[in-house]
Design an enzyme around this catalytic site. Structure first.
Site: not given
Ligand code: CTP
Length: 410
Positions: A208, A305-306, A324, A338, A342
Protein backbone atom coordinates in the site's frame (compact mmCIF):
# COMPACT_ATOMS: atom_id res chain seq x y z
CA UNK A 1 15.07 17.80 30.40
CA UNK A 2 18.86 17.91 30.83
CA UNK A 3 18.89 20.30 33.76
CA UNK A 4 22.24 20.45 35.50
CA UNK A 5 23.89 17.92 33.19
CA UNK A 6 27.46 18.73 32.22
CA UNK A 7 28.43 17.95 28.65
CA UNK A 8 31.99 18.07 27.39
CA UNK A 9 31.52 18.72 23.68
CA UNK A 10 34.44 18.01 21.37
CA UNK A 11 34.02 19.60 17.95
CA UNK A 12 36.09 17.94 15.24
CA UNK A 13 37.13 19.35 11.88
CA UNK A 14 34.35 18.71 9.41
CA UNK A 15 31.83 20.81 7.52
CA UNK A 16 29.17 19.51 9.96
CA UNK A 17 30.89 21.53 12.73
CA UNK A 18 28.41 24.34 12.00
CA UNK A 19 25.62 22.10 13.29
CA UNK A 20 27.45 21.84 16.61
CA UNK A 21 26.73 25.51 17.20
CA UNK A 22 23.03 24.68 17.07
CA UNK A 23 23.67 21.63 19.25
CA UNK A 24 25.17 23.88 21.94
CA UNK A 25 22.06 26.08 21.84
CA UNK A 26 19.69 23.11 22.05
CA UNK A 27 21.58 21.63 24.99
CA UNK A 28 21.63 24.93 26.84
CA UNK A 29 17.90 25.46 26.20
CA UNK A 30 17.36 22.15 28.00
CA UNK A 31 19.36 23.24 31.04
CA UNK A 32 22.65 21.46 30.30
CA UNK A 33 26.01 23.18 30.66
CA UNK A 34 28.39 22.73 27.75
CA UNK A 35 32.17 22.87 27.98
CA UNK A 36 33.40 23.08 24.39
CA UNK A 37 36.68 21.79 23.01
CA UNK A 38 37.62 22.66 19.46
CA UNK A 39 40.23 20.66 17.55
CA UNK A 40 42.80 22.41 15.37
CA UNK A 41 40.90 21.25 12.26
CA UNK A 42 37.60 22.24 13.86
CA UNK A 43 38.85 25.83 14.00
CA UNK A 44 38.90 25.84 10.19
CA UNK A 45 35.09 25.46 10.22
CA UNK A 46 33.87 27.36 13.29
CA UNK A 47 35.64 29.93 15.43
CA UNK A 48 36.50 29.58 19.12
CA UNK A 49 34.74 32.89 19.61
CA UNK A 50 31.35 31.71 18.31
CA UNK A 51 31.63 28.38 20.12
CA UNK A 52 32.61 30.04 23.41
CA UNK A 53 29.94 32.73 23.05
CA UNK A 54 27.15 30.19 22.53
CA UNK A 55 28.39 27.93 25.34
CA UNK A 56 28.85 30.94 27.63
CA UNK A 57 32.22 29.58 28.77
CA UNK A 58 35.75 29.39 27.49
CA UNK A 59 36.36 27.23 24.44
CA UNK A 60 39.33 24.92 25.12
CA UNK A 61 41.72 24.34 22.25
CA UNK A 62 45.29 23.39 23.03
CA UNK A 63 46.83 20.66 25.13
CA UNK A 64 49.76 22.79 26.16
CA UNK A 65 47.77 25.91 26.86
CA UNK A 66 49.20 26.88 30.25
CA UNK A 67 46.26 29.11 31.11
CA UNK A 68 43.90 26.20 30.62
CA UNK A 69 46.12 23.96 32.70
CA UNK A 70 46.21 26.56 35.45
CA UNK A 71 42.41 26.81 35.42
CA UNK A 72 41.68 23.14 34.94
CA UNK A 73 44.05 20.37 33.94
CA UNK A 74 43.18 18.15 31.02
CA UNK A 75 42.59 15.15 33.27
CA UNK A 76 40.15 17.11 35.38
CA UNK A 77 38.48 18.55 32.27
CA UNK A 78 37.87 15.02 30.97
CA UNK A 79 36.28 13.93 34.24
CA UNK A 80 34.28 16.99 35.27
CA UNK A 81 31.58 16.12 32.73
CA UNK A 82 28.62 13.75 33.00
CA UNK A 83 29.04 12.78 29.36
CA UNK A 84 31.58 13.37 26.60
CA UNK A 85 30.07 14.10 23.18
CA UNK A 86 32.07 14.25 19.95
CA UNK A 87 30.25 16.08 17.16
CA UNK A 88 31.30 15.96 14.45
CA UNK A 89 33.46 12.89 14.95
CA UNK A 90 35.73 12.79 11.90
CA UNK A 91 37.35 9.66 10.47
CA UNK A 92 40.65 10.92 11.86
CA UNK A 93 39.31 11.51 15.37
CA UNK A 94 37.65 8.08 15.37
CA UNK A 95 40.92 6.47 14.24
CA UNK A 96 42.73 8.22 17.07
CA UNK A 97 40.11 7.06 19.56
CA UNK A 98 40.23 3.48 18.30
CA UNK A 99 44.04 3.48 18.37
CA UNK A 100 44.33 5.16 21.77
CA UNK A 101 46.35 8.06 20.42
CA UNK A 102 46.64 11.25 22.43
CA UNK A 103 48.51 13.90 20.49
CA UNK A 104 46.20 16.86 20.99
CA UNK A 105 43.70 18.10 23.57
CA UNK A 106 40.63 16.32 22.10
CA UNK A 107 42.24 12.88 21.77
CA UNK A 108 43.92 13.23 25.17
CA UNK A 109 40.60 14.03 26.83
CA UNK A 110 38.98 11.06 25.11
CA UNK A 111 41.73 8.75 26.35
CA UNK A 112 41.74 10.19 29.87
CA UNK A 113 38.00 10.28 30.47
CA UNK A 114 36.21 7.88 32.80
CA UNK A 115 32.79 8.94 31.45
CA UNK A 116 30.57 7.56 28.70
CA UNK A 117 31.33 8.84 25.21
CA UNK A 118 28.73 9.52 22.52
CA UNK A 119 29.97 10.26 19.02
CA UNK A 120 28.18 11.73 16.00
CA UNK A 121 30.30 10.67 13.01
CA UNK A 122 30.44 12.88 9.92
CA UNK A 123 32.50 12.17 6.86
CA UNK A 124 32.43 11.46 3.15
CA UNK A 125 30.57 8.26 2.29
CA UNK A 126 33.72 6.53 0.91
CA UNK A 127 35.61 7.39 4.07
CA UNK A 128 32.77 5.96 6.18
CA UNK A 129 32.61 2.76 4.13
CA UNK A 130 36.41 2.30 4.00
CA UNK A 131 37.49 -0.93 5.73
CA UNK A 132 39.82 1.06 8.01
CA UNK A 133 36.94 3.19 9.31
CA UNK A 134 34.70 0.14 9.59
CA UNK A 135 37.40 -1.57 11.69
CA UNK A 136 37.60 1.51 13.91
CA UNK A 137 33.80 1.56 14.28
CA UNK A 138 33.84 -2.06 15.45
CA UNK A 139 36.63 -1.29 17.95
CA UNK A 140 34.82 1.77 19.29
CA UNK A 141 31.54 -0.12 19.66
CA UNK A 142 33.39 -2.86 21.54
CA UNK A 143 34.84 -0.12 23.78
CA UNK A 144 31.25 0.90 24.61
CA UNK A 145 31.37 4.15 22.67
CA UNK A 146 27.79 5.07 21.70
CA UNK A 147 26.95 6.29 18.21
CA UNK A 148 24.28 8.62 16.94
CA UNK A 149 24.08 8.55 13.15
CA UNK A 150 25.54 9.02 10.69
CA UNK A 151 22.51 9.60 8.52
CA UNK A 152 22.16 8.80 4.88
CA UNK A 153 21.62 11.61 2.40
CA UNK A 154 23.15 14.25 0.15
CA UNK A 155 26.54 15.32 1.38
CA UNK A 156 28.31 18.66 1.25
CA UNK A 157 30.89 17.04 -1.08
CA UNK A 158 28.15 16.25 -3.62
CA UNK A 159 27.99 12.49 -2.99
CA UNK A 160 25.12 10.50 -1.52
CA UNK A 161 25.13 7.86 1.19
CA UNK A 162 25.84 7.31 4.88
CA UNK A 163 28.13 9.89 6.44
CA UNK A 164 25.98 12.94 7.19
CA UNK A 165 26.14 13.95 10.81
CA UNK A 166 22.95 13.32 12.80
CA UNK A 167 20.79 16.42 13.27
CA UNK A 168 21.30 18.37 16.52
CA UNK A 169 17.95 17.17 17.93
CA UNK A 170 18.89 13.56 17.21
CA UNK A 171 22.11 14.10 19.14
CA UNK A 172 20.16 15.76 21.99
CA UNK A 173 17.86 12.71 22.04
CA UNK A 174 20.87 10.39 22.16
CA UNK A 175 22.29 12.40 25.06
CA UNK A 176 18.95 12.44 26.91
CA UNK A 177 18.54 8.71 26.43
CA UNK A 178 22.06 8.10 27.78
CA UNK A 179 21.25 10.30 30.76
CA UNK A 180 18.05 8.30 31.40
CA UNK A 181 16.14 11.56 31.19
CA UNK A 182 12.75 12.74 29.92
CA UNK A 183 9.15 12.07 31.03
CA UNK A 184 9.23 8.64 29.39
CA UNK A 185 12.58 7.61 30.90
CA UNK A 186 12.45 3.98 31.94
CA UNK A 187 9.34 3.35 29.81
CA UNK A 188 9.23 0.95 26.90
CA UNK A 189 7.03 1.96 23.99
CA UNK A 190 6.38 -0.20 20.96
CA UNK A 191 5.61 1.44 17.61
CA UNK A 192 4.59 -0.31 14.39
CA UNK A 193 5.10 1.61 11.19
CA UNK A 194 5.13 1.50 7.40
CA UNK A 195 3.31 -0.78 4.99
CA UNK A 196 3.60 -4.54 4.87
CA UNK A 197 4.50 -6.43 1.71
CA UNK A 198 2.62 -9.63 1.03
CA UNK A 199 4.43 -11.75 -1.57
CA UNK A 200 2.74 -13.16 -4.63
CA UNK A 201 5.94 -14.76 -5.89
CA UNK A 202 9.65 -13.99 -5.31
CA UNK A 203 9.51 -10.77 -7.35
CA UNK A 204 5.93 -9.50 -6.89
CA UNK A 205 4.05 -8.41 -3.82
CA UNK A 206 0.92 -6.63 -2.62
CA UNK A 207 1.57 -3.37 -0.77
CA UNK A 208 0.00 0.00 0.00
CA UNK A 209 1.01 3.66 -0.25
CA UNK A 210 2.07 4.15 3.38
CA UNK A 211 5.46 5.92 3.58
CA UNK A 212 5.99 5.20 7.27
CA UNK A 213 6.31 8.95 7.91
CA UNK A 214 3.84 9.19 10.80
CA UNK A 215 5.13 6.10 12.60
CA UNK A 216 8.74 7.21 12.17
CA UNK A 217 7.97 10.69 13.49
CA UNK A 218 6.20 9.13 16.44
CA UNK A 219 9.11 6.84 17.27
CA UNK A 220 11.44 9.87 17.22
CA UNK A 221 9.12 11.93 19.42
CA UNK A 222 8.80 9.11 21.98
CA UNK A 223 12.57 8.61 21.94
CA UNK A 224 13.05 12.35 22.45
CA UNK A 225 10.97 12.07 25.64
CA UNK A 226 13.39 9.43 26.92
CA UNK A 227 11.44 6.26 26.09
CA UNK A 228 13.10 3.06 25.05
CA UNK A 229 11.40 2.56 21.71
CA UNK A 230 11.04 -0.68 19.78
CA UNK A 231 10.25 0.28 16.22
CA UNK A 232 8.76 -2.56 14.19
CA UNK A 233 8.70 -1.40 10.61
CA UNK A 234 7.58 -2.80 7.29
CA UNK A 235 9.50 -1.83 4.12
CA UNK A 236 8.97 1.93 4.42
CA UNK A 237 10.23 4.77 2.21
CA UNK A 238 10.99 6.90 5.25
CA UNK A 239 14.44 6.53 6.83
CA UNK A 240 14.20 4.80 10.21
CA UNK A 241 15.01 6.93 13.25
CA UNK A 242 18.28 6.63 15.18
CA UNK A 243 18.45 5.78 18.87
CA UNK A 244 15.63 3.24 18.77
CA UNK A 245 15.59 -0.56 18.51
CA UNK A 246 14.64 -1.26 14.92
CA UNK A 247 13.03 -4.54 13.90
CA UNK A 248 12.53 -4.79 10.14
CA UNK A 249 9.78 -7.05 8.86
CA UNK A 250 8.07 -7.61 5.55
CA UNK A 251 4.71 -9.29 6.07
CA UNK A 252 1.86 -8.82 8.55
CA UNK A 253 2.55 -12.22 10.05
CA UNK A 254 6.21 -11.29 10.61
CA UNK A 255 5.06 -8.01 12.16
CA UNK A 256 2.82 -9.86 14.62
CA UNK A 257 5.72 -12.14 15.62
CA UNK A 258 8.06 -9.15 16.09
CA UNK A 259 5.48 -7.26 18.15
CA UNK A 260 4.80 -10.27 20.36
CA UNK A 261 8.54 -10.80 20.89
CA UNK A 262 9.00 -7.12 21.88
CA UNK A 263 6.45 -7.26 24.73
CA UNK A 264 6.10 -6.34 27.55
CA UNK A 265 5.76 -2.63 26.86
CA UNK A 266 4.19 0.23 28.79
CA UNK A 267 2.47 1.53 25.67
CA UNK A 268 2.05 0.32 22.11
CA UNK A 269 1.17 2.48 19.13
CA UNK A 270 0.06 0.80 15.92
CA UNK A 271 0.78 3.23 13.11
CA UNK A 272 1.53 0.57 10.49
CA UNK A 273 -0.70 0.23 7.45
CA UNK A 274 -0.96 -3.53 7.69
CA UNK A 275 -2.23 -5.39 4.64
CA UNK A 276 -5.57 -6.98 5.44
CA UNK A 277 -4.86 -10.10 3.38
CA UNK A 278 -1.98 -12.28 2.34
CA UNK A 279 -1.74 -14.55 -0.67
CA UNK A 280 -2.27 -18.19 0.26
CA UNK A 281 -1.13 -19.60 -3.05
CA UNK A 282 2.05 -17.48 -3.33
CA UNK A 283 4.49 -19.16 -5.66
CA UNK A 284 8.03 -20.11 -4.67
CA UNK A 285 9.25 -19.33 -8.18
CA UNK A 286 8.40 -16.47 -10.54
CA UNK A 287 4.94 -16.87 -12.07
CA UNK A 288 5.11 -16.98 -15.89
CA UNK A 289 2.55 -16.29 -18.58
CA UNK A 290 1.53 -19.65 -20.01
CA UNK A 291 0.50 -18.25 -23.40
CA UNK A 292 -3.19 -19.04 -22.89
CA UNK A 293 -4.03 -15.40 -22.00
CA UNK A 294 -5.48 -16.59 -18.71
CA UNK A 295 -4.59 -14.52 -15.63
CA UNK A 296 -3.42 -16.46 -12.58
CA UNK A 297 -5.95 -16.95 -9.80
CA UNK A 298 -4.59 -15.33 -6.65
CA UNK A 299 -6.18 -16.51 -3.44
CA UNK A 300 -6.26 -14.53 -0.25
CA UNK A 301 -6.66 -15.18 3.46
CA UNK A 302 -7.11 -12.57 6.16
CA UNK A 303 -4.03 -11.42 8.05
CA UNK A 304 -3.94 -11.41 11.85
CA UNK A 305 -5.12 -8.12 13.31
CA UNK A 306 -2.04 -7.14 15.32
CA UNK A 307 -3.68 -4.24 17.15
CA UNK A 308 -6.74 -6.27 18.17
CA UNK A 309 -4.53 -9.16 19.22
CA UNK A 310 -2.37 -7.00 21.52
CA UNK A 311 -5.36 -5.04 22.88
CA UNK A 312 -7.02 -8.33 23.78
CA UNK A 313 -4.06 -9.90 25.56
CA UNK A 314 -4.77 -11.10 29.10
CA UNK A 315 -1.09 -11.22 29.98
CA UNK A 316 1.40 -8.54 28.88
CA UNK A 317 -1.23 -6.13 27.56
CA UNK A 318 0.46 -2.68 27.48
CA UNK A 319 -1.22 -0.19 29.84
CA UNK A 320 -2.00 2.02 26.86
CA UNK A 321 -2.84 0.63 23.41
CA UNK A 322 -3.21 3.17 20.60
CA UNK A 323 -4.42 2.40 17.10
CA UNK A 324 -4.70 4.46 13.95
CA UNK A 325 -7.72 4.45 11.70
CA UNK A 326 -7.26 5.28 8.07
CA UNK A 327 -10.71 6.11 6.74
CA UNK A 328 -12.18 7.71 3.66
CA UNK A 329 -15.83 8.11 4.77
CA UNK A 330 -17.57 9.00 8.05
CA UNK A 331 -14.11 9.22 9.57
CA UNK A 332 -14.97 9.82 13.23
CA UNK A 333 -17.92 7.41 13.41
CA UNK A 334 -16.01 4.63 11.68
CA UNK A 335 -12.95 5.22 13.83
CA UNK A 336 -14.95 5.26 17.06
CA UNK A 337 -16.54 1.96 16.09
CA UNK A 338 -13.09 0.61 15.19
CA UNK A 339 -11.77 1.59 18.64
CA UNK A 340 -14.46 -0.47 20.32
CA UNK A 341 -14.17 -3.38 17.91
CA UNK A 342 -10.40 -3.65 18.31
CA UNK A 343 -10.44 -3.06 22.08
CA UNK A 344 -7.78 -0.32 22.08
CA UNK A 345 -7.72 2.66 24.45
CA UNK A 346 -7.24 5.44 21.91
CA UNK A 347 -7.59 5.61 18.20
CA UNK A 348 -6.04 8.28 16.03
CA UNK A 349 -8.39 8.78 13.12
CA UNK A 350 -7.33 10.28 9.84
CA UNK A 351 -8.98 10.91 6.54
CA UNK A 352 -6.92 9.28 3.81
CA UNK A 353 -9.15 10.27 0.89
CA UNK A 354 -6.82 11.05 -2.04
CA UNK A 355 -7.84 14.74 -2.06
CA UNK A 356 -6.46 15.22 1.49
CA UNK A 357 -2.93 14.28 0.33
CA UNK A 358 -2.33 12.76 3.78
CA UNK A 359 -1.29 9.25 2.77
CA UNK A 360 2.36 9.66 1.78
CA UNK A 361 2.24 13.43 2.45
CA UNK A 362 3.99 15.61 5.05
CA UNK A 363 0.90 16.68 7.01
CA UNK A 364 -1.82 14.96 8.93
CA UNK A 365 -5.22 16.03 10.26
CA UNK A 366 -6.29 13.71 13.04
CA UNK A 367 -9.04 13.20 15.57
CA UNK A 368 -8.00 11.55 18.82
CA UNK A 369 -10.77 9.25 19.98
CA UNK A 370 -10.87 7.79 23.47
CA UNK A 371 -13.55 6.33 25.73
CA UNK A 372 -14.56 9.83 26.73
CA UNK A 373 -14.97 11.42 23.32
CA UNK A 374 -13.36 12.76 20.17
CA UNK A 375 -10.88 15.61 19.98
CA UNK A 376 -10.19 17.14 16.60
CA UNK A 377 -6.64 18.42 16.03
CA UNK A 378 -5.83 21.02 13.37
CA UNK A 379 -3.97 19.98 10.23
CA UNK A 380 -0.33 19.81 11.32
CA UNK A 381 3.02 18.51 10.04
CA UNK A 382 3.35 14.81 10.89
CA UNK A 383 6.27 15.67 13.22
CA UNK A 384 4.03 17.96 15.24
CA UNK A 385 1.21 15.40 15.39
CA UNK A 386 3.83 12.96 16.66
CA UNK A 387 5.11 15.34 19.33
CA UNK A 388 1.59 16.04 20.59
CA UNK A 389 0.70 12.37 20.68
CA UNK A 390 3.96 11.46 22.44
CA UNK A 391 3.28 14.14 25.06
CA UNK A 392 -0.23 12.74 25.61
CA UNK A 393 1.17 9.24 25.97
CA UNK A 394 3.73 10.51 28.51
CA UNK A 395 0.94 12.22 30.41
CA UNK A 396 -1.26 9.13 30.45
CA UNK A 397 1.60 6.90 31.61
CA UNK A 398 2.68 9.50 34.16
CA UNK A 399 -0.80 9.57 35.63
CA UNK A 400 -0.71 5.84 35.88
CA UNK A 401 2.48 6.07 37.97
CA UNK A 402 1.38 9.01 40.08
CA UNK A 403 -2.14 7.89 40.83
CA UNK A 404 -2.05 4.16 40.31
CA UNK A 405 -4.53 4.46 37.44
CA UNK A 406 -4.27 5.27 33.79
CA UNK A 407 -6.50 8.08 32.67
CA UNK A 408 -7.02 6.50 29.32
CA UNK A 409 -9.93 8.79 28.71
CA UNK A 410 -7.62 11.80 28.76
N1 CTP B 1 -3.95 -3.05 12.15
C1 CTP B 1 -3.21 -4.11 12.62
N2 CTP B 1 -3.22 -5.30 11.98
C2 CTP B 1 -3.97 -5.48 10.88
C3 CTP B 1 -4.76 -4.41 10.38
C4 CTP B 1 -4.72 -3.21 11.04
O1 CTP B 1 -2.50 -3.94 13.62
N3 CTP B 1 -3.97 -6.64 10.28
C5 CTP B 1 -3.95 -1.80 12.88
C6 CTP B 1 -3.35 -0.64 12.17
O2 CTP B 1 -1.96 -0.52 12.47
C7 CTP B 1 -4.13 0.54 12.73
C8 CTP B 1 -5.50 -0.06 12.98
O3 CTP B 1 -5.29 -1.44 13.07
O4 CTP B 1 -3.62 0.97 13.97
C9 CTP B 1 -6.55 0.23 11.98
O5 CTP B 1 -6.11 -0.03 10.70
P1 CTP B 1 -7.08 0.21 9.44
O6 CTP B 1 -6.37 -0.22 8.21
O7 CTP B 1 -7.68 1.56 9.47
O8 CTP B 1 -8.24 -0.77 9.81
P2 CTP B 1 -8.64 -2.17 9.31
O9 CTP B 1 -8.49 -3.14 10.42
O10 CTP B 1 -7.95 -2.49 8.05
O11 CTP B 1 -10.20 -1.96 9.10
P3 CTP B 1 -11.04 -1.63 7.78
O12 CTP B 1 -10.44 -2.46 6.70
O13 CTP B 1 -12.40 -2.06 8.20
O14 CTP B 1 -10.94 -0.17 7.59
Amino acid sequence: MLTGKRILLIIGGGIAAYKSLDLIRRLKERGASVTPVLTRAGEEFVTPLSVGALAGVKCYRHLFDLTDEAEMGHIELSRAADLVVVAPATADLMAKMAGGQADDLASTLLLATDKHVLIAPAMNVRMWLHPATQRNIATLRADDVRFVGPNEGDMACGEYGPGRMAEPMEIVAGIAAMMGDGPLAGRHVLVTSGPTHEPIDPVRYIANRSSGAQGTALARALRDLGAKVTFVTGPARERSPGGVDIVRVETAREMLAAVTAALPADAAVFAAAVADWHVTNASGSKMKKDGSGKAPAIEFAENPDILAHVAGLKKNRPALVVGFAAETDDVVDNAAAKRKRKGCDWIVANDVSPETGIMGGAENAVTLISATGAEEWPRLPKDEVARRLAARIAKALGQETAEGTTDKGD
